[in-house]
Scaffold this motif. Structure first.
Motif, PDB file in Angstrom:
ATOM      1  N   PRO A   1      11.577  16.827   2.457  1.00  0.00           N
ATOM      2  CA  PRO A   1      12.525  15.883   1.860  1.00  0.00           C
ATOM      3  C   PRO A   1      13.969  16.114   2.304  1.00  0.00           C
ATOM      4  O   PRO A   1      14.820  15.257   2.096  1.00  0.00           O
ATOM      5  N   ALA A   2      14.222  17.248   2.959  1.00  0.00           N
ATOM      6  CA  ALA A   2      15.566  17.529   3.470  1.00  0.00           C
ATOM      7  C   ALA A   2      15.792  16.931   4.856  1.00  0.00           C
ATOM      8  O   ALA A   2      16.867  17.105   5.437  1.00  0.00           O
ATOM      9  N   THR A   3      14.811  16.219   5.402  1.00  0.00           N
ATOM     10  CA  THR A   3      14.946  15.604   6.723  1.00  0.00           C
ATOM     11  C   THR A   3      16.186  14.708   6.749  1.00  0.00           C
ATOM     12  O   THR A   3      16.311  13.802   5.907  1.00  0.00           O
ATOM     13  N   PRO A   4      17.104  14.953   7.687  1.00  0.00           N
ATOM     14  CA  PRO A   4      18.297  14.103   7.752  1.00  0.00           C
ATOM     15  C   PRO A   4      17.930  12.628   7.939  1.00  0.00           C
ATOM     16  O   PRO A   4      17.077  12.282   8.741  1.00  0.00           O
ATOM     17  N   GLY A   5      18.564  11.775   7.155  1.00  0.00           N
ATOM     18  CA  GLY A   5      18.354  10.334   7.272  1.00  0.00           C
ATOM     19  C   GLY A   5      17.102   9.811   6.597  1.00  0.00           C
ATOM     20  O   GLY A   5      16.824   8.617   6.664  1.00  0.00           O
ATOM     21  N   LEU A   6      16.343  10.681   5.930  1.00  0.00           N
ATOM     22  CA  LEU A   6      15.114  10.238   5.260  1.00  0.00           C
ATOM     23  C   LEU A   6      15.457   9.397   4.034  1.00  0.00           C
ATOM     24  O   LEU A   6      16.261   9.811   3.192  1.00  0.00           O
ATOM     25  N   VAL A   7      14.872   8.214   3.960  1.00  0.00           N
ATOM     26  CA  VAL A   7      15.093   7.297   2.837  1.00  0.00           C
ATOM     27  C   VAL A   7      13.750   6.770   2.350  1.00  0.00           C
ATOM     28  O   VAL A   7      12.723   6.966   2.990  1.00  0.00           O
ATOM     29  N   VAL A   8      13.792   6.092   1.226  1.00  0.00           N
ATOM     30  CA  VAL A   8      12.612   5.455   0.663  1.00  0.00           C
ATOM     31  C   VAL A   8      12.835   3.950   0.679  1.00  0.00           C
ATOM     32  O   VAL A   8      13.905   3.474   0.280  1.00  0.00           O
ATOM     33  N   LEU A   9      11.837   3.221   1.170  1.00  0.00           N
ATOM     34  CA  LEU A   9      11.833   1.768   0.997  1.00  0.00           C
ATOM     35  C   LEU A   9      11.036   1.493  -0.269  1.00  0.00           C
ATOM     36  O   LEU A   9       9.860   1.853  -0.353  1.00  0.00           O
ATOM     37  N   ARG A  10      11.684   0.914  -1.246  1.00  0.00           N
ATOM     38  CA  ARG A  10      11.027   0.576  -2.518  1.00  0.00           C
ATOM     39  C   ARG A  10      10.760  -0.922  -2.526  1.00  0.00           C
ATOM     40  O   ARG A  10      11.688  -1.721  -2.399  1.00  0.00           O
ATOM     41  N   VAL A  11       9.490  -1.278  -2.679  1.00  0.00           N
ATOM     42  CA  VAL A  11       9.110  -2.686  -2.743  1.00  0.00           C
ATOM     43  C   VAL A  11       8.831  -3.040  -4.197  1.00  0.00           C
ATOM     44  O   VAL A  11       7.918  -2.475  -4.811  1.00  0.00           O
ATOM     45  N   HIS A  12       9.643  -3.919  -4.739  1.00  0.00           N
ATOM     46  CA  HIS A  12       9.440  -4.433  -6.096  1.00  0.00           C
ATOM     47  C   HIS A  12       8.394  -5.541  -5.977  1.00  0.00           C
ATOM     48  O   HIS A  12       8.686  -6.627  -5.466  1.00  0.00           O
ATOM     49  N   THR A  13       7.195  -5.240  -6.420  1.00  0.00           N
ATOM     50  CA  THR A  13       6.086  -6.174  -6.247  1.00  0.00           C
ATOM     51  C   THR A  13       6.209  -7.356  -7.202  1.00  0.00           C
ATOM     52  O   THR A  13       6.614  -7.198  -8.348  1.00  0.00           O
ATOM     53  N   GLU A  14       5.860  -8.532  -6.696  1.00  0.00           N
ATOM     54  CA  GLU A  14       5.904  -9.746  -7.509  1.00  0.00           C
ATOM     55  C   GLU A  14       4.515 -10.350  -7.662  1.00  0.00           C
ATOM     56  O   GLU A  14       4.086 -10.626  -8.765  1.00  0.00           O
ATOM     57  N   THR A  15       3.840 -10.553  -6.534  1.00  0.00           N
ATOM     58  CA  THR A  15       2.478 -11.087  -6.586  1.00  0.00           C
ATOM     59  C   THR A  15       1.626 -10.381  -5.541  1.00  0.00           C
ATOM     60  O   THR A  15       2.140  -9.812  -4.582  1.00  0.00           O
ATOM     61  N   ALA A  16       0.330 -10.436  -5.768  1.00  0.00           N
ATOM     62  CA  ALA A  16      -0.617  -9.934  -4.774  1.00  0.00           C
ATOM     63  C   ALA A  16      -1.730 -10.957  -4.651  1.00  0.00           C
ATOM     64  O   ALA A  16      -2.175 -11.527  -5.653  1.00  0.00           O
ATOM     65  N   GLU A  17      -2.150 -11.205  -3.432  1.00  0.00           N
ATOM     66  CA  GLU A  17      -3.310 -12.062  -3.225  1.00  0.00           C
ATOM     67  C   GLU A  17      -4.439 -11.172  -2.743  1.00  0.00           C
ATOM     68  O   GLU A  17      -4.268 -10.347  -1.848  1.00  0.00           O
ATOM     69  N   LEU A  18      -5.574 -11.343  -3.390  1.00  0.00           N
ATOM     70  CA  LEU A  18      -6.741 -10.502  -3.131  1.00  0.00           C
ATOM     71  C   LEU A  18      -7.866 -11.367  -2.606  1.00  0.00           C
ATOM     72  O   LEU A  18      -8.152 -12.427  -3.169  1.00  0.00           O
ATOM     73  N   TRP A  19      -8.472 -10.938  -1.503  1.00  0.00           N
ATOM     74  CA  TRP A  19      -9.650 -11.609  -0.960  1.00  0.00           C
ATOM     75  C   TRP A  19     -10.778 -10.590  -0.926  1.00  0.00           C
ATOM     76  O   TRP A  19     -10.582  -9.445  -0.525  1.00  0.00           O
ATOM     77  N   ARG A  20     -11.950 -11.026  -1.341  1.00  0.00           N
ATOM     78  CA  ARG A  20     -13.134 -10.176  -1.290  1.00  0.00           C
ATOM     79  C   ARG A  20     -14.230 -10.914  -0.554  1.00  0.00           C
ATOM     80  O   ARG A  20     -14.531 -12.062  -0.841  1.00  0.00           O
ATOM     81  N   SER A  21     -14.839 -10.231   0.377  1.00  0.00           N
ATOM     82  CA  SER A  21     -15.981 -10.759   1.104  1.00  0.00           C
ATOM     83  C   SER A  21     -17.231 -10.109   0.522  1.00  0.00           C
ATOM     84  O   SER A  21     -17.190  -8.955   0.109  1.00  0.00           O
ATOM     85  N   PRO A  22     -18.334 -10.816   0.493  1.00  0.00           N
ATOM     86  CA  PRO A  22     -19.551 -10.236  -0.064  1.00  0.00           C
ATOM     87  C   PRO A  22     -20.160  -9.148   0.816  1.00  0.00           C
ATOM     88  O   PRO A  22     -21.166  -8.559   0.472  1.00  0.00           O
TER      89      PRO A  22
END
Length: 160
Positions: A110-131
Motif C-alpha cells: 500500500p506504500a507504492t508511490p501513486g497507488l490509488v483506488v478507483l471506487r465505482v458507486h454501483t447503480e444497476t447491474a444487468e445479469l444474463w444466465r445461460s442454461p
C-alpha cells in the motif's frame, strides 16, 4: 422466483468468484475504452474497488467522465454493472482495502508511490444466465430446424 435481495447476493457472489472485470471508461475525446481490472472483495450494498496508478489512463478517463461500466464473465453467466467512479487517494482507504494478493502488481504494497483506488458507486447491474453450453447448443439446433427464435436464457436488470 428470486427476490431483489437474492439477485443482489447472487451478483455479489458472482463478482467475488469472477474477480476480474472489464472496466469501461470514456476518454476525454469521447472514445470508450475497456481494460481488465481485479476487483477487491465486495459485499452487498458496497461499492466496487480497484487498485491502479494515479497516472493511468483509467484514472485520467474517470476524472474527465465519471460514468463507467464493469462487465464480468463466468461460466454461462454475465454481469454488467453501471455506475459512477471516483479516484480515491486517501492512504487510509488504500491501506484498509489492501490485500497481499495485489503484491505481484504492487511490490511495495500500500506504500507504492501513486497507488490509488478507483471506487465505482454501483447503480444497476444487468445479469444474463445461460442454461449451459450443452443446453444452449440443443436450443440453437432446435431453433435452426424449426425456424423459431432461440431461448438463450434469462436476463434481468437489478437496481443496486
Amino acid at each position: 422466483m428470486s427476490t431483489h435481495q437474492d439477485d443482489i447476493q447472487h451478483i455479489v457472489e458472482f463478482v467475488n468468484r469472477t474477480r476480474v472485470g472489464m472496466l469501461t471508461t470514456q476518454e476525454p475525446t469521447g472514445k470508450f475504452v475497456s481494460r481488465p481490472m481485479t476487483v477487491v472483495d465486495v459485499a452487498p450494498g458496497e461499492d466496487l474497488h480497484f487498485f491502479t496508478g494515479r497516472d493511468t489512463s483509467s484514472v485520467q478517463d474517470v476524472r474527465a467522465h465519471d460514468a463507467v461500466n464493469v462487465a464480468f464473465v463466468g461460466d454461462g453467466e454475465w454481469v454488467s454493472v453501471s455506475g459512477t467512479a471516483e479516484v480515491v487517494e486517501d492512504r487510509r482507504v488504500v491501506e484498509g482495502l489492501w490485500t497481499d494478493a495485489l503484491r505481484p502488481f504492487y511490490p511495495d504494497g500500500p506504500a507504492t508511490p501513486g497507488l490509488v483506488v478507483l471506487r465505482v458507486h454501483t447503480e444497476t447491474a444487468e445479469l444474463w444466465r445461460s442454461p449451459g453450453t450443452v443446453s444452449t447448443a440443443l436450443r440453437w439446433a432446435k431453433a435452426r430446424v424449426t425456424g423459431e427464435r432461440i431461448d438463450a436464457g434469462e436476463s434481468k436488470v437489478v437496481d443496486l
